[in-house]
Write a protein that holds these residues in place. Structure first.
Motif, short mmCIF file in Angstrom:
data_model
loop_
_atom_site.label_atom_id
_atom_site.label_comp_id
_atom_site.label_asym_id
_atom_site.label_seq_id
_atom_site.Cartn_x
_atom_site.Cartn_y
_atom_site.Cartn_z
N LEU A 290 0.78 -1.26 0.02
CA LEU A 290 0.03 0.04 -0.21
C LEU A 290 0.84 1.23 0.09
O LEU A 290 1.84 1.39 0.35
CB LEU A 290 -1.14 -0.01 1.19
CG LEU A 290 -1.99 -0.93 1.16
CD1 LEU A 290 -2.88 -1.02 2.38
CD2 LEU A 290 -2.91 -1.06 0.07
N PRO A 291 0.34 2.13 -0.74
CA PRO A 291 1.09 3.51 -0.64
C PRO A 291 1.28 4.30 0.77
O PRO A 291 2.47 5.04 0.97
CB PRO A 291 0.26 4.57 -1.44
CG PRO A 291 -0.97 3.84 -1.68
CD PRO A 291 -0.86 2.36 -1.47
N GLU A 292 0.61 3.91 1.61
CA GLU A 292 0.55 4.37 2.96
C GLU A 292 0.16 3.42 3.92
O GLU A 292 -0.69 2.63 3.64
CB GLU A 292 -0.41 5.73 3.22
CG GLU A 292 -0.34 6.90 2.40
CD GLU A 292 -1.09 8.03 2.66
OE1 GLU A 292 -1.88 7.79 3.44
OE2 GLU A 292 -1.31 8.98 1.90
N ILE A 293 0.87 3.57 5.16
CA ILE A 293 0.52 2.65 6.33
C ILE A 293 -0.91 2.96 6.66
O ILE A 293 -1.38 3.97 6.78
CB ILE A 293 1.61 2.89 7.50
CG1 ILE A 293 2.94 2.73 7.14
CG2 ILE A 293 0.95 2.01 8.60
CD1 ILE A 293 3.23 1.48 6.70
N PRO A 294 -1.69 1.81 6.74
CA PRO A 294 -3.26 1.92 6.97
C PRO A 294 -3.45 2.39 8.27
O PRO A 294 -2.68 1.88 9.13
CB PRO A 294 -3.81 0.50 6.56
CG PRO A 294 -2.60 -0.44 6.44
CD PRO A 294 -1.34 0.40 6.17
N ASP A 295 -4.58 3.24 8.44
CA ASP A 295 -4.76 3.63 9.81
C ASP A 295 -5.94 2.72 10.28
O ASP A 295 -6.40 3.18 11.59
CB ASP A 295 -4.97 5.06 9.83
CG ASP A 295 -6.28 5.63 8.96
OD1 ASP A 295 -6.96 4.70 8.20
OD2 ASP A 295 -6.43 6.84 9.01
N SER A 296 -6.62 2.02 9.54
CA SER A 296 -7.72 1.06 10.03
C SER A 296 -7.17 0.13 10.61
O SER A 296 -6.07 -0.60 10.53
CB SER A 296 -8.44 0.74 8.78
OG SER A 296 -7.58 -0.07 7.79
N MET A 297 -7.99 -0.55 11.62
CA MET A 297 -7.63 -1.97 12.19
C MET A 297 -7.60 -3.21 11.35
O MET A 297 -8.23 -3.13 10.48
CB MET A 297 -8.62 -2.28 13.24
CG MET A 297 -8.61 -1.22 14.59
SD MET A 297 -9.45 -1.80 15.82
CE MET A 297 -11.10 -1.03 15.15
#
Length: 265
Positions: free
Chosen positions: A159-166
């Motif tokens: 993913l382009p960014e670290i996910p902030d979802s659980m």
């Protein structure tokens, strides 16, 4: 009554195993539809299933297991047999580690038949989710620990960014084992290295919170499934685990929400 899929999901075995044990006369379905051939099981048969799996993975043949079970071996006798074979299993090949973990889990289930773990359970619907995810199939539940961490790490790297979802995982019983889908809720475009997986909404699910180490999570799952059976209901789809907190590394402070869709009776 439970379908073969529901019985396999709760018992964490494959459909193929259940059909084989039926043919061998070791675990015969409570009912077989004469027109369709569909097998149905009674929830009370789970006790026999746990004993069969524990004895089978410790090296006993089907004929030996049949003699033990038909001889009405009591709980203490079964525990003695399992403990006697524990050291032998530990020395078997590279697969021994996962087998031993599953044997211990089955022992716990047998011992807890009259001492059910208690966790707070609530009913709630589950939302539809769009995940960036990966899917793998393992042969048995103890193998999950060896693959799921790497699955989440691979998704994060893609993913382009670290996910902030659980993080969330879905577990589905399939012909050859347990299908594991692990991922993060994600609204962006498809990316190389992981898949877009849609989880449908579920109108009813029984949910509970497991605290601490994952090596005891089967006890909390047993409490969820037992409550569903006590209500005269059955699982209606794959279960989910929502990893509310997955730190520190020793798992002492982990928080995991267990979510099992079910059909209200």
């Amino acid at each position: 009554m439970l379908t073969i899929g529901q019985f396999a999901q709760i018992g964490q075995v494959t459909h193929r195993m259940l059909r084989h044990w039926d043919t061998a006369g070791l675990l015969v379905p409570a009912h077989v539809d004469q027109a369709s051939g569909y097998r149905s099981y009674d929830p009370s048969q789970l006790h026999r299933l746990h004993r069969i799996v524990a004895l089978r993975q410790l090296g006993f043949g089907l004929a030996e297991i049949s003699l033990m079970l038909e001889g009405a071996a009591d709980l203490e006798r079964l525990k003695d047999l399992l403990e006697a074979r524990r050291s032998d299993v530990a020395a078997e090949y590279e697969l021994a580690t996962t087998r031993l973990a599953d044997v211990q889990r089955r022992l716990d289930l047998i011992e807890q038949e009259h001492h059910m773990s208690r966790i707070e359970l609530i009913d709630k619907p589950l939302p539809a989710l769009r995940l960036a995810a990966l899917t793998r199939t393992v042969q048995s539940q103890p193998e999950i620990a060896g693959v799921i961490g790497g699955m989440f790490a691979q998704i994060e790297a893609a993913l382009p960014e670290i996910p902030d979802s659980m993080a969330i995982a879905r577990y589905r019983s399939v012909e050859d084992g347990l299908e594991v889908t692990a991922g993060f809720e994600y609204a962006g475009p498809a990316v190389a290295g992981c898949d877009i997986v849609e989880l449908g909404a579920e109108p009813a699910a029984l949910c509970g919170v497991h605290l601490g180490s994952m090596d005891r999570i089967h006890e909390s799952w047993q409490a969820v499934h037992q409550e569903i059976l006590d209500r005269g209901s059955a699982p209606s789809g794959p279960c989910r685990e929502l990893y509310v907190r997955s730190e520190p590394a020793d798992q002492s402070d982990w928080v995991t929400e267990l979510q099992q869709p079910y059909a209200r009776s």
